[in-house]
Design a protein around this motif. Structure first.
Motif, PDB file in Angstrom:
ATOM      1  N   LYS A   1       1.695   3.272  -4.556  1.00  7.96           N
ATOM      2  CA  LYS A   1       2.554   3.493  -5.726  1.00  7.96           C
ATOM      3  C   LYS A   1       2.751   4.976  -6.039  1.00  7.96           C
ATOM      4  O   LYS A   1       3.891   5.454  -6.091  1.00  7.96           O
TER       5      LYS A   1
ATOM      6  N   ASP B   1       1.121  -3.006  -7.304  1.00  9.05           N
ATOM      7  CA  ASP B   1      -0.313  -3.272  -7.409  1.00  9.05           C
ATOM      8  C   ASP B   1      -1.144  -2.495  -6.395  1.00  9.05           C
ATOM      9  O   ASP B   1      -2.339  -2.740  -6.249  1.00  9.05           O
ATOM     10  N   ASP B   2      -0.530  -1.558  -5.685  1.00  9.79           N
ATOM     11  CA  ASP B   2      -1.265  -0.767  -4.690  1.00  9.79           C
ATOM     12  C   ASP B   2      -1.492   0.631  -5.250  1.00  9.79           C
ATOM     13  O   ASP B   2      -0.559   1.426  -5.385  1.00  9.79           O
ATOM     14  N   ALA B   3      -2.736   0.937  -5.570  1.00 12.63           N
ATOM     15  CA  ALA B   3      -3.076   2.201  -6.222  1.00 12.63           C
ATOM     16  C   ALA B   3      -2.841   3.410  -5.339  1.00 12.63           C
ATOM     17  O   ALA B   3      -2.750   4.545  -5.838  1.00 12.63           O
ATOM     18  N   GLU B   4      -2.736   3.213  -4.032  1.00 10.39           N
ATOM     19  CA  GLU B   4      -2.502   4.335  -3.117  1.00 10.39           C
ATOM     20  C   GLU B   4      -1.017   4.495  -2.812  1.00 10.39           C
ATOM     21  O   GLU B   4      -0.492   5.612  -2.811  1.00 10.39           O
TER      22      GLU B   4
END
Length: 495
Positions: free
Chosen positions: A412, A407-410
């Motif tokens: 992942k 859930d971490d867009a940076e």
């Protein structure tokens, strides 16, 4: 050698510094691969009468080049100082031992008596020790006063006791085994005044061993273990050791995760001892505000203290890390000491933490450390991992995967890009042992027992499943899938 390369080397050699007794190629960024590439350097060494110091740091030296330089050193009996840090950048780990053997043998042949040997910042790991073992056991090193290198229990085996005063082994992947072996040697040496072992992936077991060893060096003035992982147990052990030392002036435990309990133990030691302390760094150690204030109050009677760094404390307001620096500047007069009893002796400012290196991330991985490696992180990680070692490649893959956050867009995409960099290099290398890699990976995941090849049940982290689907989008999926299918067949057959 191309004419442009010759011109570049000639230009670099023109910048060579020749001080009294010293020949320096420091920081010139020379890429020295073969005999031809060091012709001018060898000539300069051979023609230098009374050569006392040779600086090669900040260049990259291959095996053939090292052997050629070594030939020139065989007649340099006056050599006393070898500044050879950071001179294997970009080299395979397998290249480093033979290069070091050549240079070491040359010093022994010459009958040199060294005072300074600096091999720090080479990150050559345990394998590199084999390259300097013979040199360290020889009479050439019995006169050493400053040793800046990766050393293990070979120190203990020397034919004569070292009277070392300064030891430096920064960024050399010592980890617990190396730190424990060093601790045994330090107990025997007993003459150390400065110890610098930053960024070596040491956790509390190694720190505890070093703490015990420090007590046997009563003249210790500087102790720098920056960016290792103490945790509470290591910090408490070190605090107990410091109670036995009266001459310590500088302590650097920044980025060491001493935590609040460890900081409190150090504060207790400060109240009782360390009378001439000048600098204390406990920054970014996951210390609460209460523990930080406890440390600050414990040093108010230290007349010689110049700097206290508690950067990165956890505040009461939101319990999150803020980049807050707390420095107390004390003057030696009684008048100034009384002035520091008020809260105005705290100076705060916003500051960005130091960028970690790849070895630090791989030793103790976290999402924050991965992001802080910067835009070139994938390239840096790719260069760090030795894909010729299938087991270490599998270990690196799992360590990078461990910080994955769906859930971490940076985080992942950063994790996936970093894994891609390592595995694309591995599977596109002809000599890469893919079957060995898969074997190591399955064993490390707990899916395979080495002895019986039977499956065991274990929950696998979601990052590995995610990567399984991601891998089909890139260029090495055929290699990976073929090997995976092969292992599936073997496992079924053995079940």
């Amino acid at each position: 050698m191309a004419s442009d390369d010759v011109a570049d080397l000639a230009d670099s050699l023109a910048k060579t510094q020749v001080d009294e007794g010293e020949l320096s190629y420091k920081g010139q960024g020379l890429k020295l691969d073969n005999a031809q590439s060091v012709e001018e350097m060898v000539k300069a060494i051979e023609e230098f009468d009374g050569l006392h110091a040779l600086r090669l740091e900040g260049n990259t030296i291959g095996v053939e080049a090292a052997q050629t330089i070594a030939k020139a050193l065989e007649k340099k009996s006056d050599l006393q100082c070898c500044h050879w840090s950071d001179m294997f950048t970009g080299r395979l780990r397998a290249e480093i031992p033979p290069a070091l053997v050549s240079l070491g043998d040359a010093l022994i042949t010459a009958g040199a008596r060294l005072k300074v040997l600096d091999l720090s910042d080479n990150a050559f790991g345990p394998d590199g020790v084999k390259g300097i073992e013979k040199l360290l056991k020889s009479a050439t090193c019995h006169t050493l006063q400053e040793l800046c290198a990766l050393l293990y229990c070979q120190l203990i085996a020397l034919g004569a006791p070292l009277q070392l005063k300064v030891f430096i082994a920064g960024r050399n992947r010592l980890e617990n085994d190396g730190a424990t072996a060093l601790a045994q040697a330090f107990q025997l040496i007993g003459s150390l005044e400065e110890v610098h072992i930053p960024q070596n992936g040491i956790n509390y077991q190694g720190v505890t061993a070093l703490a015990t060893a420090m007590q046997h060096n009563p003249q210790l003035r500087v102790l720098n273990l920056n960016d290792n992982t103490f945790t509470k147990r290591g910090a408490i052990a070190m605090a107990q050791a410091l109670k036995h030392l009266r001459n310590v002036q500088v302590i650097n435990f920044g980025d060491c995760l001493v935590r609040s309990e460890g900081a409190s133990a150090i504060a207790e030691t400060l109240r009782e001892g360390l009378p001439i302390l000048k600098e204390l760094n406990l920054s970014f150690g996951e210390i609460t505000e209460d523990a930080a204030l406890e440390v600050a109050r414990s040093v108010q009677h230290k007349d010689q203290l110049e700097k206290l760094d508690l950067n990165g404390i956890i505040t009461h307001s939101n319990r999150k890390k803020h980049h807050i620096i707390v420095r107390i500047y004390l003057q030696t007069s009684k008048q100034s000491t009384s002035q520091h009893n008020s809260n105005q002796h705290y100076k705060t400012e916003s500051i960005t933490p130091r960028t970690p290196d790849v070895s630090t991330f791989l030793s103790f991985p976290s999402p924050d450390k991965l992001l802080r490696l910067g835009a070139k992180r994938s390239f840096l990680i790719q260069q760090q991992v030795d894909v010729l070692d299938a087991s270490k490649t599998a270990e690196a893959f799992l360590k990078i995967s461990s910080v994955y956050k769906e859930d971490d867009a940076e985080v992942k995409p950063t994790v996936l890009e970093s894994i891609d960099a390592v595995l694309s290099k591995a599977f596109l290398t002809p000599s890469f042992q893919g079957l060995s890699f898969m074997s190591s990976l399955l064993v490390m995941l707990g899916l395979l027992k080495v002895q019986t090849f039977s499956l065991v049940c274990l929950r696998i982290v979601s990052s590995c499943f995610t990567w399984k689907y991601h891998v089909t989008k890139i260029g090495y999926e055929c290699h990976f899938m073929l090997i995976f299918c092969h292992f599936h067949t073997v496992i079924v057959a053995k079940s």
